[in-house]
Design a protein around this motif. Structure first.
Motif, mmCIF file in Angstrom:
data_model
loop_
_atom_site.group_PDB
_atom_site.id
_atom_site.type_symbol
_atom_site.label_atom_id
_atom_site.label_comp_id
_atom_site.label_asym_id
_atom_site.label_seq_id
_atom_site.Cartn_x
_atom_site.Cartn_y
_atom_site.Cartn_z
ATOM 1 N N ALA A 137 0.839 -1.199 0.000
ATOM 2 C CA ALA A 137 0.000 0.000 0.000
ATOM 3 C C ALA A 137 0.873 1.247 0.000
ATOM 4 O O ALA A 137 1.903 1.315 0.663
ATOM 5 N N THR A 158 -2.241 -5.415 -7.215
ATOM 6 C CA THR A 158 -2.789 -4.808 -6.005
ATOM 7 C C THR A 158 -2.585 -3.301 -6.106
ATOM 8 O O THR A 158 -1.458 -2.829 -6.181
ATOM 9 N N ALA A 159 -3.690 -2.586 -6.137
ATOM 10 C CA ALA A 159 -3.637 -1.124 -6.247
ATOM 11 C C ALA A 159 -5.014 -0.570 -5.946
ATOM 12 O O ALA A 159 -6.034 -1.159 -6.329
ATOM 13 N N ASP A 160 -5.046 0.561 -5.280
ATOM 14 C CA ASP A 160 -6.326 1.209 -4.988
ATOM 15 C C ASP A 160 -6.878 1.883 -6.237
ATOM 16 O O ASP A 160 -6.113 2.307 -7.115
ATOM 17 N N PRO A 161 -8.218 2.015 -6.341
ATOM 18 C CA PRO A 161 -8.826 2.678 -7.500
ATOM 19 C C PRO A 161 -8.277 4.088 -7.683
ATOM 20 O O PRO A 161 -8.031 4.815 -6.716
ATOM 21 N N THR A 172 -5.362 4.962 -8.777
ATOM 22 C CA THR A 172 -3.901 5.056 -8.793
ATOM 23 C C THR A 172 -3.372 4.699 -10.186
ATOM 24 O O THR A 172 -4.092 4.138 -11.018
ATOM 25 N N ALA A 222 -3.575 0.934 -11.038
ATOM 26 C CA ALA A 222 -4.963 0.518 -11.278
ATOM 27 C C ALA A 222 -5.436 0.992 -12.643
ATOM 28 O O ALA A 222 -6.111 0.250 -13.377
ATOM 29 N N PRO A 232 -7.485 -4.525 -3.663
ATOM 30 C CA PRO A 232 -6.840 -3.690 -2.645
ATOM 31 C C PRO A 232 -5.509 -4.263 -2.179
ATOM 32 O O PRO A 232 -5.380 -5.481 -2.003
ATOM 33 N N PRO A 233 -4.506 -3.426 -1.955
ATOM 34 C CA PRO A 233 -3.219 -3.905 -1.441
ATOM 35 C C PRO A 233 -3.396 -4.613 -0.105
ATOM 36 O O PRO A 233 -4.183 -4.178 0.747
ATOM 37 N N ASP A 240 -4.820 -7.415 0.613
ATOM 38 C CA ASP A 240 -6.011 -8.263 0.760
ATOM 39 C C ASP A 240 -5.752 -9.597 0.066
ATOM 40 O O ASP A 240 -6.007 -9.768 -1.129
#
Length: 406
Positions: free
Chosen positions: A308, A332-335, A337, A340, A351-352, A354
């Motif tokens: 993250a 793994t990346a948040d929306p 970014t 993503a 999500p990072p 998870d």
């Protein structure tokens, strides 16, 4: 043009920044420019001097590029302070060849590649001495990455380093970086928009193509599972590869999935010990570049874990080659970014951290061959459209000519 480049990483390093700096330098040389690169001894990703090299001064000509290699400190275990010493040792060693060539050879353009930003003042001073234009290329934002990975703590040292970083980023005639999100971060750090260029890393889309038959590595490595979930690249803490092992534990009951972790780096021994109880995980050494197409074609899905907080601080160069192989990516990346956005339409971003979502995304793609094929085709199209080596390097040459001759 006479071009002087300062890059800590260079060939024969096969992953990370080395291939990108090498591609720049060799393209400029083949275009008729006189190019000199001042670099370190090859050490990445193993964090030891590569076989066939000694930690001493050396001058060679490699594919039309004059290469000056400097001795430097390489920590076996690269903790935060040891990394700083590593970079400072390179900056000090590079100072003499950079400044000598600035005075004697009078380059038209001096280029610095960050990392290492600690060495960038050497390049900036060389440009001043030569009366040359200056260019800084940012591959990642080192301070934020160090903070996110625990190598650097909040406090006075970080504040001082941040101020020095802002000053250095804005002091070059041009500052380039590799994604739109990183360009916006340069603006936030005080670099005038007119000085910023987006220059991506690239995929070798001619050498790396979707395989129309099973990869020969499947037989060589005796992989009997129907599917391979592949991580390839550096094995270090910012990659968050523990998540791959967590997903393998969740999916260990499925005999049709083999997780392959291919690469080297400071975290590999720890990860291998952690995976000792996982029969569905195997580790392989970094493959030579001529086998990259076979390696990437081994994958049913590519894995791109990141911890993250780093998704807008770096854009892993390996993503371009993953796309070129025509296989979907689970990242793994948040929306919102950079990672993503890049993966959107060519894979799945979760999500990072998870592990359940990561494992579910892998399993979902593997049980849906039509979706997997559709995303893989989209990945190849993205590589051709956005990451083609020739187009990116030609634009680099054009931008540098404009800077020097305007």
């Amino acid at each position: 043009m006479k071009v002087l480049i300062l890059s800590m990483n260079y060939a024969p390093e096969q992953i990370g920044i080395g291939p990108c700096s090498t591609g720049w330098a060799e393209h400029l040389a083949h275009a008729g420019h006189r190019v000199t690169v001042v670099t370190a001894q090859p050490y990445y990703p193993d964090w030891r001097i590569a076989a066939g090299h000694r930690n001493r001064w050396r001058r060679t000509v490699e594919n039309g590029v004059k290469v000056v290699r400097c001795p430097h400190y390489v920590p076996r275990q690269p903790t935060g302070m040891r990394r700083v010493l590593h970079q400072v040792s390179f900056a000090l060693a590079a100072m003499w060849p950079m400044l000598a060539r600035a005075i004697v050879r009078r380059p038209d353009l001096v280029v610095a590649v960050a990392p290492s930003l600690i060495a960038a003042p050497v390049a900036r001073f060389a440009a001043v001495l030569a009366g040359a234009k200056s260019w800084l290329h940012v591959q990642d934002f080192e301070l934020e990455v160090a903070l996110s990975t625990g190598l650097l703590a909040e406090g006075g040292l970080l504040n001082v380093a941040s101020r020095l970083e802002r000053t250095m980023l804005a002091s070059f005639d041009i500052t380039s970086t590799i994604s739109p999100q990183m360009c916006r971060k340069l603006v936030a750090k005080g670099v005038p928009e007119g000085q910023i260029r987006e220059l991506r890393n690239w995929a070798d889309i001619d050498a790396i193509r979707p395989l129309d038959q099973p990869s020969p590595l499947r037989d060589e490595w005796q992989i009997s599972a129907s599917h391979v979930a592949l991580y390839s690249g550096n094995i270090a803490n910012k990659q968050g590869i523990d998540l791959v092992l967590d997903a393998a534990r969740i999916l260990r009951g499925r005999g049709d999935i083999q997780f392959v972790i291919c690469g080297n780096g400071p975290d590999r021994a720890r990860l291998e010990a952690s995976a000792a109880d996982l029969p569905n995980v195997c580790f392989r050494d970094l493959q030579p570049r001529e086998r990259l197409a076979d390696l990437l074609g081994l994958a049913s899905v590519h894995l791109l874990p990141q911890i993250a907080g780093v998704a807008d601080l770096v854009l892993p160069s390996k993503l371009a080659n993953m796309f070129a192989s025509g296989r979907p990516v689970v990242a793994t990346a948040d929306p919102g970014t950079g990672i993503a956005d890049e993966v959107s339409g060519a894979g799945v971003a979760v999500p990072p951290g998870d592990a359940v979502a990561f494992a579910d995304a892998i399993a979902s793609l593997l049980r849906d061959p039509q979706r997997r094929a559709r995303l893989g085709q989209a990945a190849r199209i993205k590589a051709e459209r956005n990451w083609a080596r020739t187009a990116i390097l030609q634009r680099c040459d054009h931008e540098m000519r404009q800077l020097v001759f305007k």
